[in-house]
Write an enzyme that holds these catalytic residues in place. Structure first.
Site, mmCIF file in Angstrom:
data_model
loop_
_atom_site.group_PDB
_atom_site.id
_atom_site.type_symbol
_atom_site.label_atom_id
_atom_site.label_comp_id
_atom_site.label_asym_id
_atom_site.label_seq_id
_atom_site.Cartn_x
_atom_site.Cartn_y
_atom_site.Cartn_z
ATOM 1 N N TRP A 28 0.507 -1.440 0.011
ATOM 2 C CA TRP A 28 0.026 0.306 0.371
ATOM 3 C C TRP A 28 1.155 1.210 0.167
ATOM 4 O O TRP A 28 0.741 2.180 -0.470
ATOM 5 C CB TRP A 28 -1.374 0.004 1.327
ATOM 6 C CG TRP A 28 -1.725 -0.876 1.210
ATOM 7 C CD1 TRP A 28 -1.757 -2.249 2.459
ATOM 8 C CD2 TRP A 28 -3.094 -1.471 0.310
ATOM 9 N NE1 TRP A 28 -2.919 -2.989 1.574
ATOM 10 C CE2 TRP A 28 -3.159 -2.108 0.480
ATOM 11 C CE3 TRP A 28 -3.337 -0.898 -0.812
ATOM 12 C CZ2 TRP A 28 -4.542 -3.006 -0.503
ATOM 13 C CZ3 TRP A 28 -4.312 -1.665 -1.981
ATOM 14 C CH2 TRP A 28 -4.797 -2.608 -1.402
ATOM 15 N N ASP A 77 -1.410 7.128 6.169
ATOM 16 C CA ASP A 77 -2.146 6.408 5.817
ATOM 17 C C ASP A 77 -3.119 5.239 7.124
ATOM 18 O O ASP A 77 -1.584 4.160 7.407
ATOM 19 C CB ASP A 77 -2.091 4.895 4.657
ATOM 20 C CG ASP A 77 -2.911 4.297 4.769
ATOM 21 O OD1 ASP A 77 -3.819 3.958 5.229
ATOM 22 O OD2 ASP A 77 -2.979 3.465 3.066
ATOM 23 N N LYS A 130 -11.460 -2.466 7.663
ATOM 24 C CA LYS A 130 -10.304 -2.786 7.955
ATOM 25 C C LYS A 130 -11.213 -2.276 9.942
ATOM 26 O O LYS A 130 -11.572 -3.751 10.601
ATOM 27 C CB LYS A 130 -9.559 -2.085 8.116
ATOM 28 C CG LYS A 130 -8.829 -2.036 6.792
ATOM 29 C CD LYS A 130 -8.708 -3.022 5.870
ATOM 30 C CE LYS A 130 -8.676 -2.870 4.458
ATOM 31 N NZ LYS A 130 -7.767 -2.385 4.152
HETATM 32 C C1 PLP Z 1 -6.417 -1.934 2.917
HETATM 33 C C2 PLP Z 1 -5.790 -0.984 2.474
HETATM 34 C C3 PLP Z 1 -5.621 -0.131 1.437
HETATM 35 C C4 PLP Z 1 -6.526 0.104 0.233
HETATM 36 O O1 PLP Z 1 -8.167 0.157 0.860
HETATM 37 P P1 PLP Z 1 -8.959 0.868 -0.027
HETATM 38 O O2 PLP Z 1 -10.085 1.124 0.507
HETATM 39 O O3 PLP Z 1 -9.199 -1.005 -0.670
HETATM 40 O O4 PLP Z 1 -8.674 1.590 -1.338
HETATM 41 C C5 PLP Z 1 -4.744 1.057 1.584
HETATM 42 N N1 PLP Z 1 -3.717 1.016 2.807
HETATM 43 C C6 PLP Z 1 -3.892 0.394 4.056
HETATM 44 C C7 PLP Z 1 -2.228 0.601 4.736
HETATM 45 C C8 PLP Z 1 -4.722 -1.044 3.056
HETATM 46 O O5 PLP Z 1 -4.444 -1.998 4.582
#
Ligand code: PLP
Length: 356
Positions: free
Chosen positions: A99, A166, A190
């Site tokens: 990511w 993020d 998540k």
């Molecule tokens: C799951 C995840 C993403 C992607 O998220 P989307 O909502 O599917 O775009 C990005 N960064 C991290 C750390 C993730 O766990």
């Protein structure tokens, strides 16, 4: 059979959250309408957004001068919105997982990107240290929890430049000093809600500093001014997030979520280390994620991988297969996953060990 849900995302939610969402989808607060068929501008929906934003700020102790937004597009959309809004000349990125790497690649479309540090040399199984952050970069981008590889930064970083994070997979799992960041974002699926909504915490005064034109929908100011209602927001996922926020507050807030996360992680990592069949993929305990716990078969038991997966699945374990880039196993232990769920997995690992 009872299922133990260790899915990485979308992932387990508290039963009472799902019950509240289900009820609202049948009849929203006695209105005779489903939440799915109501206007987002209905008088009785605005309080949902207002309360979700207020609780978000309360639980994370967000200082004055920050806005909380609920958007579409996923965390992946933020990979471009962040540089669109913050990158004037140069940005610094930490490359600590898939990511993080995707975010970095996207930023390159907007200007110079410095890869400050990388753990790609060892399949991202550690967090880099001893790196230098360029003082002239517009911001430093980090991924606080690397969902696929199971590494996590457990503290807020001190950096000489603005930090963007993020926090898709660890938001609300610990207290965060939001004042150390200009922007925090993540997909809700998540640790916060069902899929479909993305949260953004953004420092208002950090905006409006880039010289480029920003498309309306990708400009954070559009959504700040519109109160996350510039266009139709994902109403049901926002309602779901509100229910989770209420649940977190009732359970004791982020401090309590942190205490539980530590207890669950200690139990599972403890078993992985004790059990002769398994080894953790992240060697340094300091770098180990409390949210995504990754492990593989010990080399001499490599052949048992498929058998353990089958054995665990028959005992009701769900979502423990590791990401294809790592192999082995990953148990995601987000807020809604209980200590009892982890105890069940540990019992399953012990029973399997006794057979071999
Ligand atoms: C799951 C995840 C993403 C992607 O998220 P989307 O909502 O599917 O775009 C990005 N960064 C991290 C750390 C993730 O766990």
């Amino acid at each position: 059979m009872k299922k133990y849900n260790f899915n990485a995302g979308p992932s387990k939610l508290p039963a009472e959250v799902m019950e509240a969402v289900s009820n609202a989808c049948m009849d929203f607060e006695g209105s005779g309408l489903s939440l799915m068929e109501m206007s987002h501008r209905a008088k009785n929906f605005q309080p949902v957004v207002d309360e979700a934003i207020a609780l978000f700020k309360e639980l994370l102790n967000i200082p004055e001068g920050y806005s909380v937004l609920f958007l579409g597009g996923g965390a992946s959309m933020q990979f471009c919105m962040v540089p669109y809004n913050f990158l004037e000349k140069k940005a610094a990125y930490m490359n600590t997982g898939v990511w993080a790497k995707k975010a970095l690649a996207e930023a390159k479309l907007f200007g110079e990107v410095v890869e400050v540090a990388s753990s790609a040399d060892k399949t991202y199984n550690y967090l880099p240290t001893g790196y230098e952050i360029p003082a002239d970069a517009d911001y430093l981008h980090i991924t606080t929890n690397n969902t696929i590889y199971g590494t996590e930064l457990h503290e807020d970083l001190d950096a000489p430049i603005p930090v963007v994070a993020d926090m898709s997979s660890d938001i609300f799992s610990r207290p965060v000093d939001v004042s150390k960041y200009v922007c925090i974002y993540g997909g809700a699926q998540k640790n916060l809600a069902m899929a479909g909504v993305t949260f953004v915490i953004v420092k208002d005064e950090a905006l409006g500093k880039v010289s480029r034109q920003i498309p309306t929908m990708l400009d954070y100011r559009t959504h700040i001014n519109g109160g996350s209602m510039f266009n139709t927001p994902p109403t049901v996922p926002i309602y779901c997030a509100l229910q989770t926020l209420k649940w977190i507050k009732k359970e004791g807030g982020v401090e309590e979520m942190q205490r539980r996360a530590e207890a669950k992680a200690a139990l599972l990592y403890g078993e992985i280390e004790r059990n002769k069949l398994f080894v953790p993929t992240v060697a340094n305990p300091k770098d180990r994620s409390y949210m995504n716990i990754c492990f593989v078969m010990a080399p001499e038991y490599k052949d048992l991988e498929a058998e353990f997966l089958d054995f665990a699945t028959k005992q009701g374990m769900v979502g423990i297969k590791g990401h294809r880039s790592v192999g082995g196993f990953r148990a995601s232990t987000y807020n809604a996953v209980t200590l009892e769920d982890v105890q069940a997995l540990v019992a399953c690992m012990q029973e399997f060990e006794s057979k071999h």
